[in-house]
Design an enzyme around this catalytic site. Structure first.
Site, PDB file in Angstrom:
ATOM      1  N   LYS A 177       2.458   1.310  -8.837  1.00  0.00           N
ATOM      2  CA  LYS A 177       1.210   2.020  -8.535  1.00  0.00           C
ATOM      3  C   LYS A 177       0.402   2.289  -9.794  1.00  0.00           C
ATOM      4  O   LYS A 177      -0.828   2.300  -9.751  1.00  0.00           O
ATOM      5  CB  LYS A 177       1.487   3.341  -7.802  1.00  0.00           C
ATOM      6  CG  LYS A 177       1.857   3.144  -6.347  1.00  0.00           C
ATOM      7  CD  LYS A 177       1.658   4.427  -5.549  1.00  0.00           C
ATOM      8  CE  LYS A 177       2.034   4.233  -4.093  1.00  0.00           C
ATOM      9  NZ  LYS A 177       2.053   5.494  -3.336  1.00  0.00           N
ATOM     10  N   LYS A 216       5.964  -7.717  -0.062  1.00  0.00           N
ATOM     11  CA  LYS A 216       6.061  -6.839   1.099  1.00  0.00           C
ATOM     12  C   LYS A 216       4.707  -6.721   1.802  1.00  0.00           C
ATOM     13  O   LYS A 216       3.673  -6.678   1.135  1.00  0.00           O
ATOM     14  CB  LYS A 216       6.500  -5.455   0.612  1.00  0.00           C
ATOM     15  CG  LYS A 216       6.913  -4.514   1.716  1.00  0.00           C
ATOM     16  CD  LYS A 216       7.155  -3.109   1.177  1.00  0.00           C
ATOM     17  CE  LYS A 216       6.774  -2.098   2.232  1.00  0.00           C
ATOM     18  NZ  LYS A 216       6.560  -0.757   1.757  1.00  0.00           N
ATOM     19  N   LYS A 219       0.002  -1.921   3.707  1.00  0.00           N
ATOM     20  CA  LYS A 219      -1.205  -1.533   4.438  1.00  0.00           C
ATOM     21  C   LYS A 219      -2.431  -1.539   3.540  1.00  0.00           C
ATOM     22  O   LYS A 219      -3.548  -1.570   4.018  1.00  0.00           O
ATOM     23  CB  LYS A 219      -1.027  -0.185   5.132  1.00  0.00           C
ATOM     24  CG  LYS A 219      -0.602   0.944   4.242  1.00  0.00           C
ATOM     25  CD  LYS A 219      -0.214   2.149   5.094  1.00  0.00           C
ATOM     26  CE  LYS A 219       0.544   3.161   4.272  1.00  0.00           C
ATOM     27  NZ  LYS A 219       1.167   4.185   5.105  1.00  0.00           N
TER      28      LYS A 219
END
Ligand code: TRP
Length: 332
Positions: A115, A197, A200
């Site tokens: 992140k 992965k 969203k």
């Protein structure tokens, strides 16, 4: 364990539309847990603000996420469903746990590294201490098991380390939780890059299937899914795309990989992709219908949030108060 009842705890971010990865990896399996556990499900709005949010969107998604949990089969009579910021004990225990968590431990978290690479202009302290807030969520409820996707396993392991460290200093404070990585809840991968992965927040909308996508969209996305240059529907090394589609089809239909390979023997990828799309759309249709009904009544959702927060607070208060006493905080 709380009152001799094993506790299951999980959280979902309200930060984006939920994907079939969230559904298959976590939410779908939640409903069956309430038989064996006292279950808590939390919409983690405080975690969400570790990256910038538009307030109106965060607010809307908090309602939507709660409605979606319920639409996916979570009965609010059997489970405690609530919003993190409604129970102030989370933030308070998180602060305390920060003082029992090492800089080095937090630095090793792969999600933090990912992140901070992605949000290089906003590597805030909350992003860094995200796992201690998550540990507070879990430990407040004397949680025995934490059903999560594999990507959260490292955070649950850190939570265990923190709990053990605290218990060493102050015996019998926290239950040490176990992560439960659901069997079928294998990592669902991106349709555009099946080595990654399904996320969203992916910018490529074709990479991700959302629980609320309509049938045409779902079928179109599966049709475009990246596969390989073979033609035979079977699991194999380096066949990440097909492996992923077989996994998804298996989750939605309950068929094993062998059954699926047999079913599509002699049939091409095109036919297989269409079948995956249809199985997915059919499985999601009743969820979508229920979701629309729930979201149409905001007042009922708010009443639900309030009831959930009151239930959760009762447990959270007991643990926080025990911790504060052990630490030497003066009680007045
Ligand atoms: N970090 C989790 C995620 O991003 C969400 C979460 C927050 C959570 N608190 C939790 C999951 C406690 C399990 C238990 O998916």
């Amino acid at each position: 364990m709380f009152n001799n009842q094993p506790v299951s705890y999980s959280g979902v971010q309200p930060s984006g539309n939920l994907t079939i990865g969230n559904y298959l990896g976590a939410i779908k399996n939640f409903a069956s847990f309430s038989e064996a556990y006292k279950c808590f499900y939390c919409v983690v709005d405080e975690h969400a603000i570790t990256v910038r949010q538009t307030p109106a969107d965060l607010r809307r998604r908090t309602y939507e996420t709660l409605a979606l949990y319920m639409a996916c089969g979570l009965d609010p009579e059997k489970n405690t469903l609530y919003v993190q910021s409604h129970v102030h004990e989370h933030a308070e225990l998180a602060w305390i746990l920060n003082c029992f968590t090492m800089f080095g431990e937090l630095s090793r978290m792969t999600q933090f590294k990912d992140k901070s690479a992605k949000h290089a202009d906003n590597i805030n302290a909350g992003l860094f201490t995200y796992p201690t807030l998550m540990a507070a969520d879990i430990l407040l409820y004397q949680t025995d098991v934490v059903p999560v996707g594999v990507d959260q396993k490292q955070h649950v392991e850190l939570c265990r380390d923190i709990a053990e460290r605290f218990n060493q200093l102050f015996p019998d404070t926290f239950t040490v939780p176990e992560p439960i990585i659901s069997k079928s809840g294998m990592k669902i991968m991106s349709l555009a890059d099946p080595t990654k992965k399904m996320s969203k927040s992916d910018e490529n909308v074709n990479a991700v299937v959302y629980i609320l996508d309509d049938k045409d969209t779902i079928i179109r996305k599966f049709k475009r899914a990246v596969t390989d240059s073979e033609t035979c529907v079977r699991l194999g090394e380096g066949k990440d795309g097909i492996n992923n589609l077989i996994g998804i089809y298996s989750c939605f239909t309950g068929k094993s990989a062998e059954e699926i390979e047999k079913e599509f023997e002699g049939r091409g990828y095109g036919e297989f992709k269409l079948a995956v799309g249809e199985a997915c759309a059919d499985a999601l249709a009743p969820v979508q219908q229920k979701y629309r009904e729930l979201l149409a009544d905001k007042g009922a959702l708010e009443a639900q949030m309030k009831k959930g927060a009151e239930e959760a607070s009762w447990y959270a208060r007991r643990t926080l108060s025990k911790v504060q006493k052990k630490l030497g905080f003066v009680k007045i």
